[in-house]
Design a protein around this motif. Structure first.
Motif, PDB file in Angstrom:
ATOM      1  N   SER A  71      -5.142 -50.225 -94.002  1.00  0.00           N
ATOM      2  CA  SER A  71      -5.161 -51.683 -94.073  1.00  0.00           C
ATOM      3  C   SER A  71      -4.852 -52.129 -95.488  1.00  0.00           C
ATOM      4  O   SER A  71      -5.018 -51.365 -96.449  1.00  0.00           O
ATOM      5  CB  SER A  71      -6.519 -52.238 -93.637  1.00  0.00           C
ATOM      6  N   GLN A  72      -4.424 -53.374 -95.615  1.00  0.00           N
ATOM      7  CA  GLN A  72      -4.175 -53.951 -96.933  1.00  0.00           C
ATOM      8  C   GLN A  72      -5.481 -54.058 -97.721  1.00  0.00           C
ATOM      9  O   GLN A  72      -5.493 -53.907 -98.948  1.00  0.00           O
ATOM     10  CB  GLN A  72      -3.521 -55.326 -96.794  1.00  0.00           C
ATOM     11  N   ARG A  73      -6.564 -54.307 -97.033  1.00  0.00           N
ATOM     12  CA  ARG A  73      -7.870 -54.400 -97.691  1.00  0.00           C
ATOM     13  C   ARG A  73      -8.264 -53.071 -98.303  1.00  0.00           C
ATOM     14  O   ARG A  73      -8.784 -53.017 -99.419  1.00  0.00           O
ATOM     15  CB  ARG A  73      -8.938 -54.849 -96.692  1.00  0.00           C
ATOM     16  N   SER A  74      -8.004 -52.003 -97.561  1.00  0.00           N
ATOM     17  CA  SER A  74      -8.328 -50.667 -98.074  1.00  0.00           C
ATOM     18  C   SER A  74      -7.489 -50.359 -99.309  1.00  0.00           C
ATOM     19  O   SER A  74      -7.985 -49.772-100.271  1.00  0.00           O
ATOM     20  CB  SER A  74      -8.068 -49.610 -96.999  1.00  0.00           C
ATOM     21  N   LYS A  75      -6.226 -50.766 -99.295  1.00  0.00           N
ATOM     22  CA  LYS A  75      -5.358 -50.546-100.447  1.00  0.00           C
ATOM     23  C   LYS A  75      -5.866 -51.310-101.663  1.00  0.00           C
ATOM     24  O   LYS A  75      -5.959 -50.761-102.771  1.00  0.00           O
ATOM     25  CB  LYS A  75      -3.932 -50.979-100.121  1.00  0.00           C
ATOM     26  N   ALA A  76      -6.214 -52.573-101.459  1.00  0.00           N
ATOM     27  CA  ALA A  76      -6.699 -53.398-102.566  1.00  0.00           C
ATOM     28  C   ALA A  76      -7.990 -52.827-103.157  1.00  0.00           C
ATOM     29  O   ALA A  76      -8.165 -52.791-104.384  1.00  0.00           O
ATOM     30  CB  ALA A  76      -6.924 -54.828-102.084  1.00  0.00           C
ATOM     31  N   LYS A  77      -8.873 -52.369-102.294  1.00  0.00           N
ATOM     32  CA  LYS A  77     -10.138 -51.801-102.751  1.00  0.00           C
ATOM     33  C   LYS A  77      -9.910 -50.518-103.541  1.00  0.00           C
ATOM     34  O   LYS A  77     -10.546 -50.282-104.576  1.00  0.00           O
ATOM     35  CB  LYS A  77     -11.042 -51.521-101.548  1.00  0.00           C
ATOM     36  N   GLN A  80      -8.553 -51.269-106.929  1.00  0.00           N
ATOM     37  CA  GLN A  80      -9.580 -51.881-107.765  1.00  0.00           C
ATOM     38  C   GLN A  80     -10.512 -50.825-108.356  1.00  0.00           C
ATOM     39  O   GLN A  80     -10.931 -50.915-109.516  1.00  0.00           O
ATOM     40  CB  GLN A  80     -10.395 -52.880-106.940  1.00  0.00           C
ATOM     41  N   THR A 204     -15.982 -53.904 -89.958  1.00  0.00           N
ATOM     42  CA  THR A 204     -14.874 -54.230 -90.861  1.00  0.00           C
ATOM     43  C   THR A 204     -13.639 -53.371 -90.601  1.00  0.00           C
ATOM     44  O   THR A 204     -12.541 -53.731 -91.007  1.00  0.00           O
ATOM     45  CB  THR A 204     -15.308 -54.044 -92.332  1.00  0.00           C
ATOM     46  N   ASN A 225     -13.653 -60.735 -90.735  1.00  0.00           N
ATOM     47  CA  ASN A 225     -14.220 -59.610 -91.486  1.00  0.00           C
ATOM     48  C   ASN A 225     -13.591 -58.279 -91.085  1.00  0.00           C
ATOM     49  O   ASN A 225     -13.692 -57.287 -91.798  1.00  0.00           O
ATOM     50  CB  ASN A 225     -15.737 -59.527 -91.287  1.00  0.00           C
ATOM     51  N   SER A 227     -10.476 -55.738 -90.492  1.00  0.00           N
ATOM     52  CA  SER A 227      -9.118 -55.526 -91.018  1.00  0.00           C
ATOM     53  C   SER A 227      -8.051 -55.784 -89.963  1.00  0.00           C
ATOM     54  O   SER A 227      -6.883 -56.004 -90.291  1.00  0.00           O
ATOM     55  CB  SER A 227      -8.981 -54.097 -91.553  1.00  0.00           C
ATOM     56  N   GLU A 230      -5.420 -58.652 -90.057  1.00  0.00           N
ATOM     57  CA  GLU A 230      -4.191 -58.604 -90.853  1.00  0.00           C
ATOM     58  C   GLU A 230      -2.924 -58.659 -90.003  1.00  0.00           C
ATOM     59  O   GLU A 230      -1.850 -58.979 -90.512  1.00  0.00           O
ATOM     60  CB  GLU A 230      -4.179 -57.331 -91.722  1.00  0.00           C
TER      61      GLU A 230
END
Length: 292
Positions: A71-77, A80, A204, A225, A227, A230
């Motif tokens: 997911s894009q969220r996993s990439k961003a995390k 970070q 999530t 909430n 992923s 997306e």
């Protein structure tokens, strides 16, 4: 030509498919390296990451040619947490599936005939391996708030989950609206015959069921909430599992045939981009530099 090495914590549809291809192999493991927390005698060229980031996965990610996240969220995390990680080395490939060849129109017709339901009956599906965390309570509340009458509700899971659910919902009066399935033999068929799939999940993680429902031409709803949001639009995204606007949206689709038909068509088009064959094409592209 040497094989391209891959590694992962948890196998998936994608990794299983790659390992069936002669040019890919799982990186070799040694007990000595496992003891010191690295887990490989060499580092995988492609690393599939999901879940918590620990010492072993951090080492694998930083030494891989490419890291695949779902997911894009996993990439961003990930970016970070690991400041030294090159953004270009992290690729997003959503959890995928291999669809069955199902004539959706004929399957729906046969299914309704078997249940002795009118051919214009709409089917609303809810399914999960853990009904509670997937939002079954909120789903039931949504269904009880609907004004439309031209629908039936299907809830499907394993025997243990459905048995527990029967006790939980005994206080509700569903008349003949609710259909419960234990260990249904073909979940793809249920997705194919359904018109709307609702997943008001508290989880999530990305749910492949959203993509399956879209592929088999269902309108879908899921929470912000998750992923999974997306791959859907704002209309299909719930602010939370108890989103008060959801019953109105479902009622609108049940009463507007053309709107529902358009959404189904759009969802099918989107989901086709994420089936297994497309995911493998992306991985082959990512792997090209490694074949030189």
């Amino acid at each position: 030509m040497m094989s391209i090495t891959i590694d992962f914590k948890t196998p998936s549809t994608i990794t299983d498919a790659l390992l069936e291809m002669p040019e890919y192999e799982k990186v070799a493991q040694t007990s000595l390296m496992n003891k010191i927390g690295l887990g490989s005698k060499e580092q995988a060229q492609l690393y599939f990451h999901q879940g918590a980031l620990d010492k072993k996965s951090t080492h694998a990610i930083l030494h891989a040619h490419a890291t695949i996240v779902n997911s894009q969220r996993s990439k961003a995390k990930l970016l970070q947490i690991l400041n030294e990680l090159d953004e270009q080395s992290v690729e997003v490939i959503y959890p995928t599936f291999e669809p069955q060849e199902i004539d959706i129109k004929e399957a729906k017709k046969a299914f309704l005939q078997e249940l002795q339901l009118p051919k214009k009956t709409r089917l609303i599906l809810f399914t999960a391996s853990n009904l509670k965390t997937a939002g079954v309570k909120e789903f039931i509340q949504t269904i009880m708030s609907l004004q439309a009458r031209n629908f039936r509700v299907i809830i499907a899971s394993d025997k243990q989950q459905i048995t527990a659910l029967k006790f939980q919902i005994s206080k509700y009066n569903f008349d003949d609206t609710l259909i419960l399935y234990e260990d249904f033999h073909n979940m793809d068929l249920l997705f194919a015959v359904s018109d709307i799939f609702v997943l008001p999940t508290h989880n999530t993680a990305f749910s492949t069921d959203i993509l399956k429902a879209m592929y088999y031409k269902s309108a879908v709803f899921t929470t912000a909430n998750s992923s999974s949001c997306e791959v859907v639009d704002v209309f299909a995204t719930m602010s939370d599992p108890s989103d008060a606007s959801l019953p109105f949206k479902i009622d609108a689709l049940l009463s507007r045939k053309e709107d529902l038909k358009l959404i189904k068509k759009q969802n099918r088009k989107i989901a086709k981009k994420f089936i297994l064959s497309k995911a493998l094409q992306t991985l082959v592209r990512i792997s090209e530099p490694l074949k030189l």
